[in-house]
Design an enzyme around this catalytic site. Structure first.
Site, PDB file in Angstrom:
ATOM      1  CG  PHE A   1       8.253  22.562  29.105  1.00 43.77           C
ATOM      2  CD1 PHE A   1       9.263  23.495  29.310  1.00 43.77           C
ATOM      3  CD2 PHE A   1       8.389  21.300  29.680  1.00 43.77           C
ATOM      4  CE1 PHE A   1      10.378  23.188  30.080  1.00 43.77           C
ATOM      5  CE2 PHE A   1       9.505  20.986  30.451  1.00 43.77           C
ATOM      6  CZ  PHE A   1      10.495  21.931  30.656  1.00 43.77           C
TER       7      PHE A   1
ATOM      8  CG  ASP B   1       6.028  16.480  24.576  1.00 39.56           C
ATOM      9  OD1 ASP B   1       5.710  15.574  25.381  1.00 39.56           O
ATOM     10  OD2 ASP B   1       6.858  17.361  24.867  1.00 39.56           O
TER      11      ASP B   1
ATOM     12  CE  LYS C   1       5.986  15.837  33.002  1.00 41.69           C
ATOM     13  NZ  LYS C   1       6.509  16.392  34.217  1.00 41.69           N
TER      14      LYS C   1
HETATM   15  N1  PLP Z   1       7.421  17.404  27.498  1.00 39.38           N
HETATM   16  C1  PLP Z   1       6.383  17.819  28.248  1.00 39.38           C
HETATM   17  C2  PLP Z   1       5.052  18.035  27.602  1.00 39.38           C
HETATM   18  C3  PLP Z   1       6.539  18.008  29.621  1.00 39.38           C
HETATM   19  O1  PLP Z   1       5.506  18.420  30.367  1.00 39.38           O
HETATM   20  C4  PLP Z   1       7.811  17.773  30.191  1.00 39.38           C
HETATM   21  C5  PLP Z   1       8.050  18.002  31.630  1.00 39.38           C
HETATM   22  O2  PLP Z   1       7.316  18.687  32.311  1.00 39.38           O
HETATM   23  C6  PLP Z   1       8.868  17.360  29.373  1.00 39.38           C
HETATM   24  C7  PLP Z   1       8.621  17.177  28.031  1.00 39.38           C
HETATM   25  C8  PLP Z   1      10.240  17.097  29.925  1.00 39.38           C
HETATM   26  O3  PLP Z   1      10.250  15.923  30.629  1.00 39.38           O
HETATM   27  P1  PLP Z   1      11.470  15.591  31.641  1.00 39.38           P
HETATM   28  O4  PLP Z   1      11.410  16.626  32.714  1.00 39.38           O
HETATM   29  O5  PLP Z   1      11.184  14.197  32.109  1.00 39.38           O
HETATM   30  O6  PLP Z   1      12.730  15.677  30.839  1.00 39.38           O
END
Ligand code: PLP
Length: 404
Positions: free
Chosen positions: A138, A223, A252
């Protein structure tokens, strides 16, 4: 905020893309929250791995209020002191030479994927645009990030999606070997798959990805939106593995609850992001960066990071005790304070049913897919709060077992 706001107002006025729980929290302190009725909750959810220092941590409140009285926003026509200070800290504490700021994880990944393609284009030409990612991954909700993400439910009905993206199997190097070639500009991986079920990468897998990227002159993009900023017990999870990425995305916990995202990159890659190639009005906003600076410098200390491992053991011990009594979990996994408990065969698909029961018992928790109960609490949650929270979780699990 008028005191008369109710949960019904959500259904009346807000877009129907979420389905929030009934209680409306109005105040938080550390790892406790209180709702409109004054009911207290222990927070094992941490705003989905955001509130790494709990609610209203004095260092963050201090940084925010101090900056709020000085300067809120400029845009990138000018630079500002908090952004400069935070970028220097991130560079000094990580592999990176350069930092790009934005306001969320999805935006950080959008920047990373665009940069990877632009780097491929600049150095090898248009053909080098392919991206290899992983099933169950994700990366955000923009069209590019849902396309790189490995969960088809998030792209359904939004096509045509960007091309040149394929999905290998997490922790399976052979599946990557089958997809990567010299036209690949990037392999994108979460060192701990978060939304996909709280699954840490094996060391051999990340080391193998680094080697495959080097063989094919592709970038390794990590990521760390969920796994980063202390959650794993180190500032970034890659630091456990002895594997260095070319690009890393963070969001986050980096803002401790204030919207902030960052893309970190080595010089050889970042130099493709020349003036005009990418941008964001809010990126590097002084308020966000002042809070981010306080969050990073408070979290990246031996005291906080060593405490993460201790707390991990406590969570695990409590979950194992609950499981010995009720047999609801098949596996307890994760790193640091990103913990997943996979439901046993008799409770398949039931992880989400725990959430409203837990809330009624005074506990906030999360799921990661239908089968994994997820916890991402504050990195400084107290032992007493862990014990109370686990007692409440056990009551919820007893009720779940009673229902089946
Ligand atoms: N990347 C990862 C690994 C995530 O867990 C998340 C959100 O849960 C995101 C990207 C997306 O982040 P945002 O919701 O701040 O756009």
């Amino acid at each position: 905020m008028p005191a008369s706001s109710t949960r019904d107002d959500f259904d009346k006025y807000m877009a129907p893309n979420y389905s929030p729980q009934q209680a409306i929290p109005v105040r938080g302190e550390g790892s406790r929250l209180w709702d409109q009725e004054g009911r207290e909750y222990i927070d094992f959810a941490g705003g989905i791995a955001v509130n790494a220092l709990g609610h209203c941590h004095p260092a963050l409140v201090g940084a925010l209020t101090e900056q709020a009285n000085k300067l809120w926003h400029l845009s990138n026509v000018y630079t500002n002191e908090p952004a400069l200070a935070l970028s220097r800290e991130l560079v000094e504490r990580t592999f990176a030479d350069k930092v790009f700021f934005c306001s969320s994880g999805g935006e950080a990944n959008e920047a990373a994927f665009k940069l990877a393609r632009r780097w491929g284009f600049d150095n090898f030409g248009e053909k080098k645009h392919k991206i290899v990612s992983f099933k169950q991954s994700f990366h955000g909700r923009t069209l590019f990030t849902v396309s790189v993400g490995g969960q088809p439910k998030y792209t359904e009905g939004f096509g045509p999606v960007p091309g040149g993206i394929s999905h290998a199997t997490f922790n399976d190097l052979d599946s990557v070997r089958a997809l990567i070639d010299d036209d690949t500009c990037a392999v994108v991986v979460e060192p701990i798959q978060g939304e996909g079920g709280v699954t840490p990468a094996t060391p051999e897998f990340l080391q193998g990805l680094r080697e495959l990227c080097d063989q094919h002159q592709a970038l390794l993009v990590m990521d760390e939106v969920q796994s980063g900023v202390g959650r794993s017990g180190k500032l970034y999870a890659y630091m456990h593995y002895g594997v260095t990425p070319d690009i890393l995305t963070s969001a986050k916990a980096i803002g401790g609850g204030f919207p902030l995202g960052a893309m970190l990159a080595s010089d050889r890659v970042a130099k493709s992001l020349v003036v005009g190639t990418h941008g964001s009005t809010y990126g590097g906003n002084p308020l966000a960066c002042a809070v981010g600076l306080a969050a990073v410098t408070t979290i990246d200390t031996p005291d906080v990071l060593e405490g993460v491992e201790r707390r991990h053991m406590l969570f695990r011990e409590h979950l194992e005790v609950i499981n010995r009594k009720h047999g609801v979990f098949k596996e307890i996994r994760g790193m640091g304070l990103l913990i997943g408990a996979e439901m046993s065969d008799d409770f398949q698909g039931k992880a989400r049913d725990i959430l409203p029961l837990a809330l009624e018992e005074g506990l906030m928790a999360l799921v990661a897919g239908p089968n994994v109960l997820r916890m991402a609490p504050s990195l400084v949650i107290s032992e007493v709060e862990i014990e109370e929270g686990m007692a409440r979780l056990e009551l919820a699990i007893e009720r779940l077992v009673g229902q089946s």
